[in-house]
Design an enzyme around this catalytic site. Structure first.
Site, PDB file in Angstrom:
ATOM      1  N   CYS A   1      12.311  36.445  31.088  1.00 42.32           N
ATOM      2  CA  CYS A   1      12.923  37.369  29.504  1.00 42.32           C
ATOM      3  C   CYS A   1      11.442  37.639  29.061  1.00 42.32           C
ATOM      4  O   CYS A   1      10.471  37.252  29.528  1.00 42.32           O
ATOM      5  CB  CYS A   1      13.094  36.371  28.415  1.00 42.32           C
ATOM      6  SG  CYS A   1      14.327  35.091  29.052  1.00 42.32           S
TER       7      CYS A   1
ATOM      8  N   ARG B   1      11.096  40.768  34.170  1.00 42.02           N
ATOM      9  CA  ARG B   1      11.310  39.239  33.911  1.00 42.02           C
ATOM     10  C   ARG B   1      12.983  39.058  33.126  1.00 42.02           C
ATOM     11  O   ARG B   1      13.200  37.565  32.550  1.00 42.02           O
ATOM     12  CB  ARG B   1      10.463  39.904  32.283  1.00 42.02           C
ATOM     13  CG  ARG B   1       9.234  39.800  32.948  1.00 42.02           C
ATOM     14  CD  ARG B   1       7.793  39.860  31.541  1.00 42.02           C
ATOM     15  NE  ARG B   1       8.223  38.178  31.241  1.00 42.02           N
ATOM     16  CZ  ARG B   1       7.034  37.148  31.558  1.00 42.02           C
ATOM     17  NH1 ARG B   1       6.160  38.060  32.196  1.00 42.02           N
ATOM     18  NH2 ARG B   1       6.771  36.281  30.243  1.00 42.02           N
TER      19      ARG B   1
ATOM     20  N   TRP C   1      16.472  36.912  30.827  1.00 43.19           N
ATOM     21  CA  TRP C   1      16.828  36.364  31.966  1.00 43.19           C
ATOM     22  C   TRP C   1      18.054  34.857  31.237  1.00 43.19           C
ATOM     23  O   TRP C   1      17.498  34.169  30.610  1.00 43.19           O
ATOM     24  CB  TRP C   1      15.349  35.069  32.831  1.00 43.19           C
ATOM     25  CG  TRP C   1      16.443  35.210  34.084  1.00 43.19           C
ATOM     26  CD1 TRP C   1      16.603  35.228  35.103  1.00 43.19           C
ATOM     27  CD2 TRP C   1      16.040  33.445  34.534  1.00 43.19           C
ATOM     28  NE1 TRP C   1      16.873  34.530  36.221  1.00 43.19           N
ATOM     29  CE2 TRP C   1      16.344  33.656  35.483  1.00 43.19           C
ATOM     30  CE3 TRP C   1      16.132  32.761  33.599  1.00 43.19           C
ATOM     31  CZ2 TRP C   1      16.762  31.978  35.825  1.00 43.19           C
ATOM     32  CZ3 TRP C   1      16.279  31.052  34.157  1.00 43.19           C
ATOM     33  CH2 TRP C   1      16.237  30.916  35.158  1.00 43.19           C
TER      34      TRP C   1
ATOM     35  N   ASN D   1      11.444  33.772  23.940  1.00 43.15           N
ATOM     36  CA  ASN D   1      11.021  34.012  25.773  1.00 43.15           C
ATOM     37  C   ASN D   1      11.276  32.454  25.771  1.00 43.15           C
ATOM     38  O   ASN D   1       9.570  32.458  24.783  1.00 43.15           O
ATOM     39  CB  ASN D   1      10.180  35.020  25.670  1.00 43.15           C
ATOM     40  CG  ASN D   1       9.973  34.618  27.187  1.00 43.15           C
ATOM     41  OD1 ASN D   1      10.620  33.929  28.340  1.00 43.15           O
ATOM     42  ND2 ASN D   1       8.526  34.744  28.228  1.00 43.15           N
ATOM     43  N   GLY D   2      11.543  31.823  26.697  1.00 51.56           N
ATOM     44  CA  GLY D   2      11.196  30.536  26.399  1.00 51.56           C
ATOM     45  C   GLY D   2      12.620  29.580  26.347  1.00 51.56           C
ATOM     46  O   GLY D   2      13.341  30.062  26.496  1.00 51.56           O
TER      47      GLY D   2
ATOM     48  N   GLU E   1       7.493  31.529  54.637  1.00 46.63           N
ATOM     49  CA  GLU E   1       7.069  32.377  53.696  1.00 46.63           C
ATOM     50  C   GLU E   1       8.642  33.709  54.491  1.00 46.63           C
ATOM     51  O   GLU E   1       9.143  34.211  52.816  1.00 46.63           O
ATOM     52  CB  GLU E   1       5.882  33.372  53.328  1.00 46.63           C
ATOM     53  CG  GLU E   1       5.771  34.381  53.010  1.00 46.63           C
ATOM     54  CD  GLU E   1       6.390  34.100  51.275  1.00 46.63           C
ATOM     55  OE1 GLU E   1       6.902  33.434  50.335  1.00 46.63           O
ATOM     56  OE2 GLU E   1       6.082  35.467  50.291  1.00 46.63           O
TER      57      GLU E   1
ATOM     58  N   LYS F   1      11.370  35.182  51.819  1.00 48.51           N
ATOM     59  CA  LYS F   1      11.960  35.935  51.715  1.00 48.51           C
ATOM     60  C   LYS F   1      12.575  36.980  51.797  1.00 48.51           C
ATOM     61  O   LYS F   1      13.607  37.557  50.982  1.00 48.51           O
ATOM     62  CB  LYS F   1      10.393  37.485  52.525  1.00 48.51           C
ATOM     63  CG  LYS F   1       9.654  38.643  51.689  1.00 48.51           C
ATOM     64  CD  LYS F   1       8.808  37.547  50.612  1.00 48.51           C
ATOM     65  CE  LYS F   1       8.747  37.462  49.707  1.00 48.51           C
ATOM     66  NZ  LYS F   1       7.863  36.377  48.587  1.00 48.51           N
TER      67      LYS F   1
ATOM     68  N   GLU G   1      15.706  35.782  49.975  1.00 48.20           N
ATOM     69  CA  GLU G   1      15.887  35.809  48.288  1.00 48.20           C
ATOM     70  C   GLU G   1      16.228  37.602  47.937  1.00 48.20           C
ATOM     71  O   GLU G   1      17.050  37.800  46.937  1.00 48.20           O
ATOM     72  CB  GLU G   1      14.465  35.228  47.636  1.00 48.20           C
ATOM     73  CG  GLU G   1      13.419  36.181  48.184  1.00 48.20           C
ATOM     74  CD  GLU G   1      11.873  35.753  46.952  1.00 48.20           C
ATOM     75  OE1 GLU G   1      10.852  36.612  47.340  1.00 48.20           O
ATOM     76  OE2 GLU G   1      11.943  35.778  45.593  1.00 48.20           O
TER      77      GLU G   1
ATOM     78  N   HIS H   1      15.090  17.839  67.514  1.00 49.85           N
ATOM     79  CA  HIS H   1      16.197  16.965  66.350  1.00 49.85           C
ATOM     80  C   HIS H   1      17.084  16.641  65.861  1.00 49.85           C
ATOM     81  O   HIS H   1      17.016  15.771  65.059  1.00 49.85           O
ATOM     82  CB  HIS H   1      14.243  16.453  66.155  1.00 49.85           C
ATOM     83  CG  HIS H   1      12.977  16.114  67.108  1.00 49.85           C
ATOM     84  ND1 HIS H   1      13.259  14.902  68.098  1.00 49.85           N
ATOM     85  CD2 HIS H   1      12.472  17.197  67.601  1.00 49.85           C
ATOM     86  CE1 HIS H   1      12.088  15.061  68.581  1.00 49.85           C
ATOM     87  NE2 HIS H   1      11.559  16.192  68.147  1.00 49.85           N
TER      88      HIS H   1
ATOM     89  N   LYS I   1      10.806  37.399  37.820  1.00 52.41           N
ATOM     90  CA  LYS I   1       9.333  36.834  37.969  1.00 52.41           C
ATOM     91  C   LYS I   1       8.855  36.137  36.704  1.00 52.41           C
ATOM     92  O   LYS I   1       9.727  36.132  35.391  1.00 52.41           O
ATOM     93  CB  LYS I   1       8.651  38.140  37.739  1.00 52.41           C
ATOM     94  CG  LYS I   1       7.631  38.218  39.155  1.00 52.41           C
ATOM     95  CD  LYS I   1       6.922  39.718  39.325  1.00 52.41           C
ATOM     96  CE  LYS I   1       6.131  39.070  40.471  1.00 52.41           C
ATOM     97  NZ  LYS I   1       6.049  39.486  41.748  1.00 52.41           N
TER      98      LYS I   1
HETATM   99  C1  F6R Z   1       9.060  34.695  45.252  1.00 51.85           C
HETATM  100  C2  F6R Z   1       8.263  34.334  44.550  1.00 51.85           C
HETATM  101  C3  F6R Z   1       8.109  33.057  43.915  1.00 51.85           C
HETATM  102  C4  F6R Z   1       7.438  33.037  43.215  1.00 51.85           C
HETATM  103  C5  F6R Z   1       6.694  31.420  42.438  1.00 51.85           C
HETATM  104  C6  F6R Z   1       5.824  31.286  41.764  1.00 51.85           C
HETATM  105  O1  F6R Z   1       9.023  35.775  45.887  1.00 51.85           O
HETATM  106  O2  F6R Z   1       7.972  35.719  43.780  1.00 51.85           O
HETATM  107  O3  F6R Z   1       8.310  32.652  45.080  1.00 51.85           O
HETATM  108  O4  F6R Z   1       6.112  33.588  43.865  1.00 51.85           O
HETATM  109  O5  F6R Z   1       8.167  31.456  41.117  1.00 51.85           O
HETATM  110  O6  F6R Z   1       5.113  32.125  41.046  1.00 51.85           O
HETATM  111  P1  F6R Z   1       3.702  32.424  40.646  1.00 51.85           P
HETATM  112  O7  F6R Z   1       3.024  32.775  41.054  1.00 51.85           O
HETATM  113  O8  F6R Z   1       3.513  33.501  39.198  1.00 51.85           O
HETATM  114  O9  F6R Z   1       3.490  31.192  39.643  1.00 51.85           O
END
Ligand code: F6R
Length: 606
Positions: free
Chosen positions: A2, A27, A75, A99-100, A479, A483, A486, A502, A601
């Site tokens: 949010c 967000r 969100w 937001n929260g 990673e 990537k 997602e 295994h 994010k």
């Molecule tokens: C994936 C991604 C997430 C963040 C995770 C932690 O591409 O961006 O997995 O890495 O939500 O976020 P931060 O780094 O903001 O604590």
């Protein structure tokens, strides 16, 4: 999770709110809305969907106009994305954006129903609105102070009171909110990019401080109405950094920004060819004193911690445990005051990482955070902070933030190893120099995009993929796998190459492409054997390795070759094809790369 904006000033604020929300859409993007004070009424426009849908709605139904307003991009947590559940929530005298998460909203709701209130949405936010309404007797600050004493959970709130048509009110706890100080008016925002076009100056709001914003200024007080004096913060991010700058997506732009981000992050931390982290407060004596290190983070940041573990253990010989923050906080970790707990977070607001930090502090450990957003909660609450300088990362899928987190992990490992006497000064300088060479090497690798585009075209129809590697390559492949899944929605799993036989190798058929990372010289032959095992079972293998280490086709179906560097530095190069492959696969599938479904994010909820 949010995004909130708000403005009280001289100008019509509608464009300004929309523009701010656009910068915050990363967000959350399942609904959007604004409320402005217009002709002595609070007028609201909100809708399920993207911000663009809100703009369309205003074009069809008529624009709002006013100099005082709040906006929200959502969100969903409580209640599905719908017009009714969208923010702002309000009545004729109060309007709020939130937001929260309000943890005790059910009991508050019951209390309010007993007092004659009814509810139309499924949100926890509406209970805050109605509780404000219940306590409002003509003084907004009194009402807000009452409410924050009763609600539990996390919140950043932007509030309009019709009785005070020239001002907005704001309060926060455990969710970010800044107060922007403009020339013709003042702002609230969840993050700096939303205000950068108008001002670089802002205040950080502390827990439960209440801000009142008008055209003329900002007053901040605590819940007992004692005035609070604030220091002005100055944003050092470029306005351009929050724009796409000609790239099709923020993610592509951010992948390409990695050389600069790494340079800007490491340069101030290298002095006379040696790592220099003392400006953060981490002295050599402290570094020598830790017997154990915990690295705690979520998602991509946790993956950066995994690389850190390999490098620190290898060079400095200190035991490192990497934890997922949401597990760490509930597993009663055996931390002592002799331990160092490192929290890694791009946003600096991730709820689980913040809770892990608080736990580590309670247990007496030294806490160090590696954070990208200046003044974020995790940075403010940890004993030592090392800021990464990636600039704003807008794409939900993290790329450049990961690269800079890795570069700090390396600097820390070198400094620790030297402080512990595990490497000589010459070796430390050599490794530091190698790290300084990384940005140029990445710049060269960025031209591999066509190769990765081609590989993506071979993956786009796959239902599931396997990423394999050993050691640092395994840590990196986690990673790569995250990537891909997602942003392209193709299932993928990362597996330690030696562990395949295994169990997991039973999944391998000609329909399961494999991406193998093999950059580590001591493990190379072993990884090649594992690649042969999957190839023998029909898998089409893409291999990421150093130039000249393998003959095309003999081992893999597709090769991506990287320039040579010290083994431990290779993940910093191999990350680029990983990111490109995920990016181009998502593009070819027609996915919304920068705003993948269900994600947002800055995960400020548990
Ligand atoms: C994936 C991604 C997430 C963040 C995770 C932690 O591409 O961006 O997995 O890495 O939500 O976020 P931060 O780094 O903001 O604590």
């Amino acid at each position: 999770m949010c995004g909130i904006v708000g403005y009280a000033g001289k100008e019509d604020c509608v464009d300004l709110l929309i523009d701010g929300l656009q910068k915050l859409e990363y967000r959350g993007y399942d609904s959007a809305g604004i409320a402005v004070i217009q002709n002595s009424h609070i007028e609201v426009k909100k809708t399920k969907g993207r911000l663009a849908d809100l703009v369309d709605k205003m074009e069809t139904e008529g624009r709002l106009k006013g100099c005082c307003g709040i906006g929200h991009t959502r969100w969903a947590t409580h209640g599905e994305p719908s017009d009714i559940n969208s923010h702002p929530h309000g009545n004729e005298r109060i309007s709020i954006v939130h937001n929260g998460i309000i943890e005790n909203y059910r009991e508050i709701k019951e209390f309010l129903i007993e007092h004659g209130y009814s509810f139309e949405s499924e949100t926890d936010t509406e209970t805050v609105l109605k509780l404000l309404d219940y306590y409002y007797k003509g003084d907004p600050i009194d009402a807000i102070a009452h409410v924050v004493k009763e609600i539990r959970g996390s919140y950043a709130l932007g509030i309009l009171f019709m009785d005070f048509p020239d001002r907005i009110f704001a309060v926060r706890k455990d969710s970010p909110l800044i107060i922007g100080i403009g020339e013709n008016g003042n702002f609230i925002a969840s993050d700096v990019p939303a205000i950068l076009k108008y001002t670089r100056n802002y205040y950080l709001l502390e827990q439960n401080e209440i801000a009142t914003l008008t055209e003329k200024g900002v007053d901040i007080c605590d819940i007992h109405k004692n005035p609070v004096k604030k220091e002005i913060q100055v944003a050092d991010w470029d306005l351009d950094a929050a724009e796409k700058g000609g790239y099709e997506h923020f993610m592509l732009k951010e992948i390409n920004e990695q050389p600069t981000s790494i340079r800007t992050t490491i340069s101030p931390r290298i002095s006379d060819g040696m790592p220099y982290l003392e400006e953060s407060g981490m002295t050599k004596e402290m570094l020598k004193s830790y017997s154990r290190i915990y690295i705690v983070a979520c998602g991509t940041a946790m993956h950066a911690g995994l690389i850190g573990k390999y490098v620190i253990e290898k060079l400095a010989g200190i035991e490192v445990t990497v934890d997922i923050a949401s597990e760490f906080r509930y597993r009663n970790p055996l931390i002592t005051d002799k331990d160092l707990v490192i929290l890694i977070s791009q946003s600096g607001e991730t709820a689980d990482t913040l809770a892990a930090l608080k736990l580590a502090k309670e247990k007496g450990a030294t806490t160090m955070s590696i954070v990208n957003v200046k003044g974020a909660s995790i940075a403010r609450e940890s004993d030592i902070v090392i800021y990464t300088h990636a600039g704003p990362e807008i794409s939900v899928a993290s790329t450049k933030a990961y690269a800079v987190q890795l570069s700090v992990m390396y600097l820390l490992a070198f400094e620790l190893a030297y402080a512990k006497g595990a490497i000589t000064k010459e070796e430390c300088m050599r490794l530091t120099k190698e790290l300084q060479n990384v940005p140029d090497k990445i710049q060269d690798i960025l031209v591999l995009k066509e190769r990765c585009q081609f590989i993506a075209s071979r993956l786009v129809n796959a239902e599931s993929l396997l990423y394999i590697g050993r050691g640092l390559d395994y840590a990196l492949s986690m990673e790569g796998s995250l990537k891909l899944k997602e942003i392209s929605y193709i299932h993928s799993e990362s597996y330690a190459a030696g562990e395949l036989k295994h169990g997991t190798i039973s999944l391998v058929t000609e329909d399961m492409p494999v991406i193998a990372v093999a950059t580590q010289s001591d493990l190379f032959e072993k990884t090649v054997s594992n690649i042969k095992e999957v190839k023998a079972r029909g898998a089409k293998v893409t291999m990421i390795c150093r130039e000249g280490t393998v003959d095309d086709k003999a081992v893999a179906n597709h090769l991506v070759t990287l320039p040579d560097m010290d083994d431990i530095m290779m993940p910093m190069l191999a990350l680029v094809p990983m990111q490109y492959i995920a990016y181009y696969t998502a593009v070819l599938k027609g996915c919304d790369v920068d705003k993948p479904r269900n994600l947002a994010k800055s995960v400020t909820v548990e």
